[in-house]
Design a protein around this motif. Structure first.
Motif, PDB file in Angstrom:
ATOM      1  N   ASP A 270      -2.499  -1.676   0.520  1.00  0.00           N
ATOM      2  CA  ASP A 270      -3.623  -2.256  -0.220  1.00  0.00           C
ATOM      3  C   ASP A 270      -3.969  -3.639   0.335  1.00  0.00           C
ATOM      4  O   ASP A 270      -3.370  -4.631  -0.048  1.00  0.00           O
ATOM      5  CB  ASP A 270      -3.294  -2.321  -1.716  1.00  0.00           C
ATOM      6  N   GLU A 271      -4.908  -3.683   1.240  1.00  0.00           N
ATOM      7  CA  GLU A 271      -5.333  -4.905   1.927  1.00  0.00           C
ATOM      8  C   GLU A 271      -4.146  -5.680   2.514  1.00  0.00           C
ATOM      9  O   GLU A 271      -4.007  -6.878   2.279  1.00  0.00           O
ATOM     10  CB  GLU A 271      -6.145  -5.797   0.970  1.00  0.00           C
TER      11      GLU A 271
ATOM     12  N   SER B  98      -8.282  -0.583  -5.186  1.00  0.00           N
ATOM     13  CA  SER B  98      -6.887  -0.699  -5.642  1.00  0.00           C
ATOM     14  C   SER B  98      -6.598   0.286  -6.764  1.00  0.00           C
ATOM     15  O   SER B  98      -5.522   0.882  -6.815  1.00  0.00           O
ATOM     16  CB  SER B  98      -6.598  -2.119  -6.143  1.00  0.00           C
TER      17      SER B  98
HETATM   18 MG   LIG Z   1      -8.022  -4.509  -4.621  1.00  0.00          MG
END
Ligand SMILES: [Mg+2]
Ligand SMILES: Nc1ncnc2c1ncn2[C@@H]1O[C@H](COP(=O)(O)OP(=O)(O)O)[C@@H](O)[C@H]1O
Length: 312
Positions: free
Chosen positions: A192-193, A67
Motif C-alpha cells: 500500500d503505497e 487502501s
Molecule cells: Mg491509501
C-alpha cells in the motif's frame, strides 16, 4: 531497473486472487432524530483478478478507495457487498479462526516504513516475530539464521539485526518491513503505497527489490500508488480508481500507450519526464472529478485485449 515494459504478464491457470462486486460503504446509518448520516461509497462495485506471479497496480488520487480495497482483500475489513476468493476459495466473512491459514499467505506493507516498526525492538526481533506467532521459531540459532537469510534477501547486512529502527534510513526501514512480510513465504502481498514516503532516488531501488523478490519467490502483488510514475516498471496490469470505482483496467502497455479514460490520461500527463527539453513543454491535463463522476449505471466495457474502460 529494466526500461522495457513488462509485457509478458502471467495469465495461465486460475487467478490467485479474485474479487467480484466489492463494495464498502461508510455512513448511511439512520439517525435518532430522523434522516441518515451521509453515505460514502468508498469502494463501489469493484471486480478484478490477479494471476499467480502477476503484479496489478492500483492507482488513483488520495481518497479513491485504494487502501480500503487492499484491506478488504486481506479481510482486515469486511465488505458491504461482494466476494473475495483466494486460490479459488471464497474467504469472504470467514471467522478469525478460519482465516488463520490464509493469514500466512497474504501480507501487507504500508506506506510509512517507520510507523509499522516498533521503536524499541531490535529490527532482527521484528523481522523474526512472525516465526514466533506461528510457532515456527525453532532453536535460537535456527531463528537467527532464518532472520539473517531474510536480511540478505532484502539487501540488508545481517549484522544490522541488532540495531533499532531509528538507526536506519527510510529505504532501509522499508526493506526491514519487506523482510518481515516475506518471512512466512506468503503467496500474495498488498503493497500500500510502499514507496510514496521515500526519496525519488530510493523509490527505484525499492521497486527493484519488489521485482527481484517476485522473480525469486514467485510473489503476486497488488501494488498501490497514487500516481503512475513507477508503475510502468513494476506492474503487468494497471487498474485506475476514481471515487471508489475502477474507471480503466488493462495491461500496462495499453494503459500507458493507449489510455482511454480522461482520468487515466490526466494521471499520465502528470508524470515528470526525465528529458529536460520534453519536460519543459509537458502540459499536465486537468481533470475535474466532480464534473466527471461516473454514474451508478456505468459499466466496464472491453476496448482491447484484456483492456476495459468505464462507460456511462
Ligand atoms: Mg491509501
Ligand atoms: N473507517 C472509515 N470510516 C469512514 N470513512 C472511511 C474510513 N476509511 C476510509 N474512509 C473513507 O473512504 C474513502 C477511501 O479511503 P481510502 O481507501 O483510504 O482511499 P485511498 O487509499 O485511495 O487514499 C475516503 O473518502 C476515506 O475518507
Amino acid at each position: 531497473m529494466s526500461d522495457t515494459l513488462s509485457t509478458t504478464a502471467p495469465q495461465a491457470g486460475s487467478p490467485l486472487v479474485s474479487v467480484r462486486g466489492l463494495s464498502k460503504h461508510y455512513g448511511g446509518e439512520r439517525r435518532l432524530l430522523g434522516g441518515s448520516a451521509p453515505l460514502l461509497k468508498a469502494v463501489n462495485d469493484v471486480s478484478f483478478e490477479i494471476a499467480p506471479g502477476e503484479t496489478l497496480g492500483l492507482v488513483g488520487e488520495s481518497g479513491s478507495g485504494k487502501s480500503t480495497t487492499g484491506r478488504i482483500l486481506l479481510q482486515l475489513e469486511t465488505p458491504t457487498a461482494g466476494n473475495i476468493a483466494f486460490r479459488g476459495q471464497d474467504i469472504t466473512g470467514l471467522s478469525k479462526h478460519a482465516l488463520k491459514p490464509y493469514r500466512r499467505d497474504m501480507q501487507i506493507i504500508f506506506q510509512d516504513p517507520y510507523a509499522s516498526l516498533s521503536p524499541r525492538m531490535q529490527v532482527g526481533e521484528f523481522v523474526g516475530e512472525p516465526f514466533d506467532v506461528h510457532g515456527l521459531s525453532g532453536s535460537r540459532s535456527e531463528r537467527q539464521d532464518r532472520v539473517a537469510s531474510l536480511f540478505r534477501k532484502v539487501g540488508l547486512d545481517p549484522s544490522f539485526m541488532k540495531r533499532y529502527p531509528h538507526e536506519f534510513s527510510g529505504g532501509q526501514r522499508q526493506r526491514v518491513n519487506i523482510a518481515r512480510a516475506i518471512a512466512l513465504n506468503p503467496a500474495f502481498i498488498v503493497a500500500d503505497e510502499p514507496i510514496t514516503a521515500l526519496d525519488v532516488s530510493i523509490q527505484a531501488q525499492i521497486v527493484n527489490l519488489f521485482q527481484d523478490l517476485q522473480d525469486e519467490l514467485g510473489l503476486t502483488y497488488l501494488f498501490i500508488a497514487h500516481d503512475l510514475s513507477m508503475i510502468r516498471y513494476l506492474c503487468h496490469r494497471v487498474a485506475v480508481m476514481l471515487r471508489g470505482r475502477i474507471v480503466e483496467i488493462g495491461p500496462c502497455e495499453a494503459i500507458f500507450d493507449n489510455p482511454q479514460h480522461a482520468y487515466t490520461r490526466a494521471l499520465l500527463s502528470a508524470i515528470p519526464v526525465p528529458d529536460p527539453d520534453i519536460e519543459r513543454s509537458r502540459r499536465p491535463l486537468s481533470f475535474d472529478v466532480n464534473a466527471n463522476l461516473p454514474s451508478e449505471e456505468a459499466v466496464l466495457r472491453p476496448v482491447g485485449d484484456r483492456h476495459f474502460v468505464l462507460e456511462g
